[in-house]
Scaffold this active site. Structure first.
Site, PDB file in Angstrom:
ATOM      1  N   GLY A 101       0.836  -1.129  -0.062  1.00 48.99           N
ATOM      2  CA  GLY A 101       0.058  -0.080   0.015  1.00 48.99           C
ATOM      3  C   GLY A 101       1.106   1.237   0.063  1.00 48.99           C
ATOM      4  O   GLY A 101       0.865   2.112  -0.705  1.00 48.99           O
ATOM      5  N   ASN A 128     -12.958   2.434   9.310  1.00 50.55           N
ATOM      6  CA  ASN A 128     -11.803   1.748   8.753  1.00 50.55           C
ATOM      7  C   ASN A 128     -10.482   2.257   9.550  1.00 50.55           C
ATOM      8  O   ASN A 128      -9.605   3.044   8.846  1.00 50.55           O
ATOM      9  CB  ASN A 128     -11.592   1.805   7.281  1.00 50.55           C
ATOM     10  CG  ASN A 128     -10.355   1.139   6.575  1.00 50.55           C
ATOM     11  OD1 ASN A 128      -9.578   0.505   7.495  1.00 50.55           O
ATOM     12  ND2 ASN A 128     -10.466   1.384   5.397  1.00 50.55           N
ATOM     13  N   TYR A 135      -2.880   5.654   6.665  1.00 53.78           N
ATOM     14  CA  TYR A 135      -2.910   7.064   5.968  1.00 53.78           C
ATOM     15  C   TYR A 135      -2.145   8.175   6.765  1.00 53.78           C
ATOM     16  O   TYR A 135      -1.238   8.752   6.181  1.00 53.78           O
ATOM     17  CB  TYR A 135      -4.172   7.534   5.509  1.00 53.78           C
ATOM     18  CG  TYR A 135      -4.973   6.626   4.239  1.00 53.78           C
ATOM     19  CD1 TYR A 135      -4.346   6.360   3.368  1.00 53.78           C
ATOM     20  CD2 TYR A 135      -6.302   6.172   4.363  1.00 53.78           C
ATOM     21  CE1 TYR A 135      -4.727   5.799   2.256  1.00 53.78           C
ATOM     22  CE2 TYR A 135      -6.879   5.590   3.453  1.00 53.78           C
ATOM     23  CZ  TYR A 135      -6.250   5.096   2.378  1.00 53.78           C
ATOM     24  OH  TYR A 135      -6.854   4.385   1.421  1.00 53.78           O
TER      25      TYR A 135
END
Length: 154
Positions: A101, A128, A135
């Site tokens: 990712g 999430n 992030y």
């Protein structure tokens, strides 16, 4: 198991079948597989037609496609610069936590820099927590004071 070679590349027309599979897995992960209305024909046109509307980065490990990021260009009037909207980021479950990712996001950041963008925007589901944590580790600011608005076109 940590894999050493992660390949991030732009999707090509012969990837349509795996893209459809990944889109289904993403919709299933989001809890709404019935919402997936994309067809191979429409995606082929929108990704690879004369006027592409979106792009997809594919993540490969040991020759297997294990995830994707779909994105398109946006424009910020406040910055007076283009930007990128990250529509979806998805990795097959067994490949999460292996820096894949991060590799997708790093490539997307490079594309933004190369094309003079001022920012990358996206949404993340408030439930999430893994995604939010990921992030934030990438340096993203999670902006709580805005809400996604959607006007459905029938």
């Amino acid at each position: 198991m940590l894999h050493t070679e992660i390949v991030i590349r732009e999707a090509v027309p012969s990837d349509i079948k795996i893209i459809m599979e990944l889109l289904y897995l993403k919709a299933k992960f989001d809890g709404c597989p019935e919402s997936l209305k994309a067809t191979t024909e429409q995606l082929n046109k929108d990704l690879f037609g004369t006027t592409p509307l979106t792009s997809i980065l594919l993540a490969e490990v040991e020759g297997k496609t294990v995830g994707f990021a779909s994105y398109h260009r946006i424009y910020s009037t406040f910055l007076a610069k283009p930007g990128i909207w990250l529509d979806d980021l998805y990795l097959k479950e067994e490949y999460r936590g292996q820096k894949i990712g991060k590799a997708l996001m790093t490539r997307l950041y490079q594309i933004a820099e190369e094309t003079g963008c001022g920012r990358i925007d996206w949404t993340v589901n408030i439930n999430n927590s893994q995604g939010i944590n990921f992030y934030e580790k990438m340096g993203a600011n999670i902006i709580e004071k805005v809400r996604l608005c959607r006007l459905e076109i029938q």
